[in-house]
Design a protein around this motif. Structure first.
Motif, PDB file in Angstrom:
ATOM      1  N   UNK A  85     -68.254  37.701 -24.597  1.00 13.01           N
ATOM      2  CA  UNK A  85     -67.593  36.692 -25.031  1.00 13.01           C
ATOM      3  C   UNK A  85     -66.640  36.116 -23.926  1.00 13.01           C
ATOM      4  N   UNK A  86     -66.356  36.314 -22.831  1.00 17.80           N
ATOM      5  CA  UNK A  86     -65.507  35.655 -22.245  1.00 17.80           C
ATOM      6  C   UNK A  86     -63.901  36.530 -22.580  1.00 17.80           C
ATOM      7  N   UNK A  87     -63.453  37.130 -23.162  1.00 13.72           N
ATOM      8  CA  UNK A  87     -62.737  37.041 -24.485  1.00 13.72           C
ATOM      9  C   UNK A  87     -61.448  37.254 -22.656  1.00 13.72           C
ATOM     10  N   UNK A  88     -61.278  37.798 -21.231  1.00 11.82           N
ATOM     11  CA  UNK A  88     -60.103  38.147 -21.023  1.00 11.82           C
ATOM     12  C   UNK A  88     -60.280  37.376 -20.297  1.00 11.82           C
ATOM     13  N   UNK A  89     -60.591  36.150 -19.910  1.00  6.74           N
ATOM     14  CA  UNK A  89     -60.463  34.030 -18.629  1.00  6.74           C
ATOM     15  C   UNK A  89     -59.970  33.826 -20.386  1.00  6.74           C
ATOM     16  N   UNK A  90     -60.129  33.715 -21.364  1.00 10.11           N
ATOM     17  CA  UNK A  90     -60.213  32.598 -22.525  1.00 10.11           C
ATOM     18  C   UNK A  90     -58.626  34.085 -22.986  1.00 10.11           C
ATOM     19  N   UNK A  91     -57.801  34.875 -22.229  1.00  7.78           N
ATOM     20  CA  UNK A  91     -56.937  35.560 -22.581  1.00  7.78           C
ATOM     21  C   UNK A  91     -55.731  34.653 -21.389  1.00  7.78           C
ATOM     22  N   UNK A  92     -56.180  34.397 -20.659  1.00  8.50           N
ATOM     23  CA  UNK A  92     -55.084  33.980 -19.562  1.00  8.50           C
ATOM     24  C   UNK A  92     -55.193  32.397 -19.795  1.00  8.50           C
ATOM     25  N   UNK A  93     -55.857  31.476 -20.299  1.00  7.89           N
ATOM     26  CA  UNK A  93     -55.679  30.455 -20.740  1.00  7.89           C
ATOM     27  C   UNK A  93     -54.852  30.657 -21.879  1.00  7.89           C
ATOM     28  N   UNK A  94     -55.617  30.989 -23.099  1.00  8.57           N
ATOM     29  CA  UNK A  94     -54.821  31.302 -24.268  1.00  8.57           C
ATOM     30  C   UNK A  94     -53.108  31.789 -23.656  1.00  8.57           C
ATOM     31  N   UNK A  95     -52.871  32.433 -22.871  1.00 10.32           N
ATOM     32  CA  UNK A  95     -51.101  32.972 -22.980  1.00 10.32           C
ATOM     33  C   UNK A  95     -51.301  31.033 -21.977  1.00 10.32           C
ATOM     34  N   UNK A  96     -51.072  30.996 -20.888  1.00 11.71           N
ATOM     35  CA  UNK A  96     -50.761  30.145 -20.298  1.00 11.71           C
ATOM     36  C   UNK A  96     -50.368  28.760 -21.280  1.00 11.71           C
ATOM     37  N   UNK A 102     -44.180  40.588 -20.161  1.00 15.53           N
ATOM     38  CA  UNK A 102     -43.932  41.851 -20.629  1.00 15.53           C
ATOM     39  C   UNK A 102     -44.107  41.822 -21.703  1.00 15.53           C
ATOM     40  N   UNK A 103     -43.565  40.325 -23.200  1.00 18.65           N
ATOM     41  CA  UNK A 103     -44.123  40.627 -24.344  1.00 18.65           C
ATOM     42  C   UNK A 103     -46.462  40.311 -24.556  1.00 18.65           C
ATOM     43  N   UNK A 104     -46.275  39.364 -23.363  1.00 19.92           N
ATOM     44  CA  UNK A 104     -47.897  38.772 -23.436  1.00 19.92           C
ATOM     45  C   UNK A 104     -48.542  39.783 -22.786  1.00 19.92           C
ATOM     46  N   UNK A 105     -48.013  41.045 -22.333  1.00 16.54           N
ATOM     47  CA  UNK A 105     -48.693  42.456 -20.837  1.00 16.54           C
ATOM     48  C   UNK A 105     -49.174  42.657 -22.367  1.00 16.54           C
ATOM     49  N   UNK A 106     -47.608  43.133 -22.597  1.00 12.33           N
ATOM     50  CA  UNK A 106     -48.069  44.410 -23.917  1.00 12.33           C
ATOM     51  C   UNK A 106     -49.183  43.655 -25.611  1.00 12.33           C
ATOM     52  N   UNK A 107     -49.165  42.693 -25.049  1.00 12.52           N
ATOM     53  CA  UNK A 107     -49.858  41.946 -26.195  1.00 12.52           C
ATOM     54  C   UNK A 107     -51.603  42.348 -25.978  1.00 12.52           C
ATOM     55  N   UNK A 108     -51.759  41.582 -24.494  1.00  8.79           N
ATOM     56  CA  UNK A 108     -53.105  41.710 -23.670  1.00  8.79           C
ATOM     57  C   UNK A 108     -53.499  43.378 -23.555  1.00  8.79           C
ATOM     58  N   UNK A 109     -52.291  44.820 -23.464  1.00  7.49           N
ATOM     59  CA  UNK A 109     -53.235  45.838 -23.729  1.00  7.49           C
ATOM     60  C   UNK A 109     -53.328  46.568 -24.761  1.00  7.49           C
ATOM     61  N   UNK A 110     -52.761  45.636 -25.562  1.00  5.69           N
ATOM     62  CA  UNK A 110     -52.575  46.458 -27.373  1.00  5.69           C
ATOM     63  C   UNK A 110     -54.079  46.070 -27.938  1.00  5.69           C
ATOM     64  N   UNK A 111     -54.173  44.528 -27.346  1.00  6.92           N
ATOM     65  CA  UNK A 111     -55.888  43.934 -27.955  1.00  6.92           C
ATOM     66  C   UNK A 111     -56.781  44.623 -27.320  1.00  6.92           C
ATOM     67  N   UNK A 137     -50.437  38.797 -18.969  1.00  8.68           N
ATOM     68  CA  UNK A 137     -49.183  38.637 -18.577  1.00  8.68           C
ATOM     69  C   UNK A 137     -48.990  37.429 -17.646  1.00  8.68           C
ATOM     70  N   UNK A 138     -50.692  36.904 -16.555  1.00 12.03           N
ATOM     71  CA  UNK A 138     -50.047  35.569 -15.875  1.00 12.03           C
ATOM     72  C   UNK A 138     -50.120  34.713 -16.032  1.00 12.03           C
ATOM     73  N   UNK A 139     -51.029  34.554 -17.651  1.00 13.24           N
ATOM     74  CA  UNK A 139     -50.550  33.666 -17.987  1.00 13.24           C
ATOM     75  C   UNK A 139     -49.012  32.421 -18.357  1.00 13.24           C
ATOM     76  N   UNK A 140     -48.094  33.843 -18.489  1.00  9.98           N
ATOM     77  CA  UNK A 140     -46.556  33.209 -18.591  1.00  9.98           C
ATOM     78  C   UNK A 140     -46.215  33.858 -17.232  1.00  9.98           C
ATOM     79  N   UNK A 141     -46.783  34.208 -16.614  1.00 10.30           N
ATOM     80  CA  UNK A 141     -46.440  34.380 -14.935  1.00 10.30           C
ATOM     81  C   UNK A 141     -45.833  32.822 -14.613  1.00 10.30           C
ATOM     82  N   UNK A 142     -47.330  32.305 -14.291  1.00  9.58           N
ATOM     83  CA  UNK A 142     -47.552  30.862 -13.806  1.00  9.58           C
ATOM     84  C   UNK A 142     -46.986  29.811 -14.623  1.00  9.58           C
ATOM     85  N   UNK A 143     -45.889  29.547 -15.701  1.00 10.60           N
ATOM     86  CA  UNK A 143     -45.832  29.154 -16.397  1.00 10.60           C
ATOM     87  C   UNK A 143     -44.394  29.478 -16.025  1.00 10.60           C
TER      88      UNK A 143
END
Lengths: 345, 345
Positions: B65-76, B215-224, B201-207
């Motif tokens: 599904x490539x969920x994880x890389x999509x999360x980085x792109x979506x967060x950024x 932290x909000x995006x880290x938790x989004x990923x953790x809960x998801x 989280x790293x989407x927010x970091x590079x932005x």
């Protein structure tokens, strides 16, 4: 004692130290720092998951020569870095990467012994060895990040990829008597020498020395590591090698095509070549095969020839140091090379 | 169809989308970037050692599904990073780390299937899977270094260590019917949710967004990620789960103590408890055991209860997004949560 000549002839042709070369000078020079390295290792092996420190403690207790972290400390010192803050941490990272590759190697080789003790995979299972290896590798990068040097991260990440490539290449050449000396050297350069090279190079990097100094120390490590692995492969066929703490004849049974075998095979008659192919390629073993392998290797002086190659690399390693100031640390780095070539374990 | 109720009841209680939630919105939004991610993956899987691209191509072809890389792109993108230079490279790093852990997992679990195809270890051997996993992990760090962010390196190195800890903890809790729901959640938070969290989280970091946004995006990923793994574990006992492309009942046969089992065991009578201990702890299997396990899990509504837990985590994931601007990308990230909970595969 079939290999007595091979094992002791080295001191007749290598640069002549007054006594049998040892690691003692190097060990003594970096002793204080190595104690701090051990503490960094212990601190970063910590985990709430009890199996991780259990397995890690087993590894730390098993010891080993700690060549690679000592190279980082020695290089940094040779470059005048002295008591800078990062040498100890990076030396610990190098040992972590090495330990992770050992754990994974033992899984790949299904080894039962490592450094004279039951190997981690034999004791804790393959699963734990794979995963704790991953843990140590990840922790190495966590510690590296703390030092703040992207250049060091790049060098050690690249080296880690090359080590894995070398191990995969070794899988590809295993059980293949068509393996050339060139292909063998490519394997050992990647799987062993790359980390020796990186360990030495990063000492110059943190000391902010010139690109030429960096490259000289990288080559020192590469040549030393190549010599080190050549001798390791010689010792695997040596009658004395039980002192290594490995199972005798591991490489033979695994079908790893190392230089002594390549030389004996190249010189063998048809009957002997068929023997090597049966053992190494078909993995079809009979009683007495290891004895016969050792006899054939002796017949063609394959251990002496392999040690000659190690000596050549050792001389190249020593030559790279010529640009650095003379002194106790340089002397110790020269003697470390001589030790690696003449070492009985 | 013993689990029909469980599988489809989710749409009756979860936040009600107009149609069955899917990943399509997210996939379409990041489609161009994901093509570039694939190219970075292919470029960095390259090696002179032929077995590495061979095995890597097998993995890429198997998809997922490539969920994880999509999360980085979506967060950024959610953070307004848009077409910045590093999101694509870092998304590829995240997928590399994930792929490396899959390779090592399959060795640990001795899986024969992965995503409906023969697993890499079944096809290429455990040795190659361990070593190519190491290679991909190292290459992930090589690519990360190129982005120049020590903070991203730190987050992904820490996450990698936590993943390994989670996998080791899972080994420790396997075959132990004393495992609590709390211990189970600790395992899946570490082995699965940590990388989802780091990827987001790293989407927010590079932005370069605030610590609160990070932290909000880290938790989004953790809960998801927690919800995702809960559903994965539900699907392992679902009669439909052959569509997952895994062997049916893998967790049962491996003695992995997942939430459906914990719930059925907690509610079971002495005879049922003895059944679970025989299977999960003693690994002593008889014909019909998987059927009986599924029957007991149904008897105590353990899949519905597990899905309720997943839904709770999904709601928490969606709540973390409230601080971000509304828009197509946020909607897609909400739907991705709903998909993860209601997904049939």
């Amino acid at each position: 004692m079939p290999f007595e000549k091979s094992e002791y002839s080295v001191t007749n042709t290598a640069p002549q130290p007054k006594t049998q070369p040892s690691l003692d000078s190097l060990v003594n020079l970096v002793d204080g720092d190595m104690k701090r390295v051990n503490q960094v290792i212990i601190d970063n092996m910590h985990s709430e998951v009890a199996l991780i420190p259990q397995l890690a403690t087993h590894l730390v207790a098993a010891g080993g020569k700690r060549m690679r972290p000592m190279l980082t400390l020695a290089s940094a010192r040779l470059c005048g870095y002295g008591d800078g803050p990062h040498a100890v941490d990076l030396a610990a990272c190098v040992e972590f990467i090495h330990t992770a590759t050992l754990l994974h190697d033992d899984v790949v080789d299904e080894s039962q012994l490592r450094r004279g003790q039951a190997s981690a995979n034999a004791l804790f299972g393959n699963e734990a060895s794979v995963l704790v290896g991953d843990f140590l590798f990840a922790r190495a990068f966590v510690v590296m990040v703390k030092t703040g040097s992207l250049r060091v991260l790049d060098i050690l990440a690249q080296a880690s990829a090359v080590i894995a490539e070398g191990e995969v290449l070794q899988l590809s050449t295993a059980n293949d008597m068509g393996t050339s000396e060139e292909a063998y050297l490519e394997v050992i350069t990647a799987k062993t020498a790359a980390l020796f090279g990186a360990a030495s190079q990063i000492g110059a990097v943190i000391a902010e020395r010139s690109a030429e100094d960096e490259e000289a120390l990288r080559l020192y490590g590469i040549y030393l590591g190549t010599a080190f692995q050549l001798i390791d492969d010689v010792l695997d066929y040596s009658a004395h090698q039980a002192t290594l703490g490995k199972t005798v004849g591991d490489d033979f049974r695994d079908g790893k095509v190392t230089l002594p075998v390549i030389i004996a095979y190249a010189n063998g008659d048809e009957d002997e070549k068929a023997f090597w192919r049966r053992c190494m390629e078909d993995q079809d073993f009979q009683d007495g095969d290891l004895d016969r392998a050792q006899t054939l290797i002796r017949k063609y002086d394959a251990l002496d020839a392999s040690m000659d190659r190690a000596r050549e690399f050792g001389e190249k390693a020593i030559a790279t140091l010529s640009r650095f100031d003379d002194g106790a640390i340089k002397d110790a780095m020269v003697e470390a090379v001589e030790f690696c070539i003449s070492r009985p374990y």
